[in-house]
Scaffold this active site. Structure first.
Site, mmCIF file in Angstrom:
data_model
loop_
_atom_site.group_PDB
_atom_site.id
_atom_site.type_symbol
_atom_site.label_atom_id
_atom_site.label_comp_id
_atom_site.label_asym_id
_atom_site.label_seq_id
_atom_site.Cartn_x
_atom_site.Cartn_y
_atom_site.Cartn_z
ATOM 1 N N ILE A 80 -7.269 7.995 -0.916
ATOM 2 C CA ILE A 80 -7.083 6.552 -1.050
ATOM 3 C C ILE A 80 -7.939 5.987 0.069
ATOM 4 O O ILE A 80 -7.831 6.402 1.223
ATOM 5 C CB ILE A 80 -5.590 6.143 -0.938
ATOM 6 C CG1 ILE A 80 -5.425 4.614 -0.920
ATOM 7 C CG2 ILE A 80 -4.901 6.748 0.280
ATOM 8 C CD1 ILE A 80 -3.948 4.139 -1.012
ATOM 9 N N SER A 81 -8.834 5.086 -0.262
ATOM 10 C CA SER A 81 -9.783 4.576 0.730
ATOM 11 C C SER A 81 -9.056 3.893 1.882
ATOM 12 O O SER A 81 -7.955 3.361 1.732
ATOM 13 C CB SER A 81 -10.738 3.567 0.087
ATOM 14 O OG SER A 81 -11.462 4.151 -0.961
ATOM 15 N N GLN A 82 -9.732 3.877 3.022
ATOM 16 C CA GLN A 82 -9.232 3.172 4.199
ATOM 17 C C GLN A 82 -9.144 1.675 3.880
ATOM 18 O O GLN A 82 -10.035 1.137 3.213
ATOM 19 C CB GLN A 82 -10.256 3.414 5.314
ATOM 20 C CG GLN A 82 -9.898 2.846 6.642
ATOM 21 C CD GLN A 82 -11.012 3.095 7.659
ATOM 22 O OE1 GLN A 82 -11.832 3.987 7.471
ATOM 23 N NE2 GLN A 82 -11.031 2.305 8.713
ATOM 24 N N PRO A 83 -8.102 0.977 4.345
ATOM 25 C CA PRO A 83 -7.984 -0.459 4.056
ATOM 26 C C PRO A 83 -9.239 -1.255 4.433
ATOM 27 O O PRO A 83 -9.655 -2.148 3.677
ATOM 28 C CB PRO A 83 -6.779 -0.882 4.900
ATOM 29 C CG PRO A 83 -5.929 0.349 4.953
ATOM 30 C CD PRO A 83 -6.893 1.497 5.022
ATOM 31 N N ARG A 142 0.824 -1.211 0.000
ATOM 32 C CA ARG A 142 0.000 0.000 0.000
ATOM 33 C C ARG A 142 0.862 1.267 0.000
ATOM 34 O O ARG A 142 0.444 2.304 -0.540
ATOM 35 C CB ARG A 142 -0.933 -0.003 1.215
ATOM 36 C CG ARG A 142 -1.945 1.146 1.212
ATOM 37 C CD ARG A 142 -2.907 1.033 2.378
ATOM 38 N NE ARG A 142 -4.032 1.951 2.305
ATOM 39 C CZ ARG A 142 -4.234 2.952 3.167
ATOM 40 N NH1 ARG A 142 -3.418 3.133 4.179
ATOM 41 N NH2 ARG A 142 -5.266 3.747 3.029
#
Ligand code: SAH
Length: 220
Positions: free
Chosen positions: A66-69, A40
């Site tokens: 960037i989206s949260q995992p 990431r």
């Protein structure tokens, strides 16, 4: 030029992140395995190297995120990705979510409305591992889908949609699945829409998430 390195420290932090996703309820081992594979930190500014494996969203260029995992894992799990599935992603952003899908063996077509973000995909750092046959990027308006490549086995929308885009429903294969965060008030309700073989739709509703908005048109 930036040198991309995935060292033992990154790998260790990533393992911890995967364990925390498991504790938060992600059960699909294929999703966890893919997220354990994709570095990431490559998708973030190198200044964020130390915190890239925290379970949080970050800003990227053009005021996007960037989206949260956890969100990536949740959406990917809902999508029930199978190897060779043809997947349309709306909202390329950092390319992270798309790469996770490619790491699961999907053939990904990803659309981004921001020209600048799209131009960055030309320098996709994992091009060798995931060539165009596995992930291909487009500059366009996701509301229109990708007519020249339809129909899709799966469609994933990674921005908050004001409504369910009719053209995307049309481009979904019978038997296909769409995962879409649908704007309610300030939050987005995660929906999974399954298209039956006779074309009728089944909607399932999941938790609330928050996304940057899905906007019409292309931003040059
Ligand atoms: N999947 C991305 C998430 C990026 S945030 C990642 O893993 O990093 C959502 C992205 O959707 C933003 O880059 C935004 O520009 C894009 N977007 C918003 N509306 C869109 C539209 N109509 N068509 C295509 N992309 C759109």
């Amino acid at each position: 030029m930036r040198v991309y390195e995935d060292n033992y420290r990154h790998k260790g932090l990533r393992k911890k992140l995967i364990e925390s996703l498991r504790e938060k309820g992600i059960t699909d081992e294929h999703v966890l395995e893919a997220m354990n594979k994709v570095p990431r930190h490559y998708f973030l500014d190198s200044a964020l190297d130390d915190i890239a494996y925290e379970d949080r969203a970050f800003s990227i260029e053009e005021n996007q995120t960037i989206s949260q995992p956890y969100t990536v894992a949740f959406q990917t799990q809902l999508l029930k990705v199978k190897p060779n599935d043809k997947v349309l992603e709306i909202g390329t952003g950092s390319m992270y979510q798309g790469t996770v899908l490619a790491a699961m063996g999907a053939r990904v077509l990803s659309v981004e409305r921001h020209k600048k973000l799209y131009m960055k995909t030309k320098q996709f750092m994992l091009k060798k591992e995931y060539p165009e046959s596995k992930i291909k990027f487009f500059n366009g308006d996701g509301f229109n889908g990708l007519l020249q490549f339809e129909p899709f086995d799966k469609i994933i929308i990674t921005c908050g949609a004001p409504f369910i885009p009719p053209k995307l429903i049309e481009q979904l294969k019978p038997g296909g699945i769409m995962v879409i965060p649908l704007a309610e008030d300030v939050h987005h309700k995660m929906l999974r829409i399954t298209k039956n073989m006779d074309g009728t739709l089944v909607e399932e509703t999941f938790d609330d998430f928050s996304f940057v908005p899905m906007l019409p048109g292309i931003n040059k």
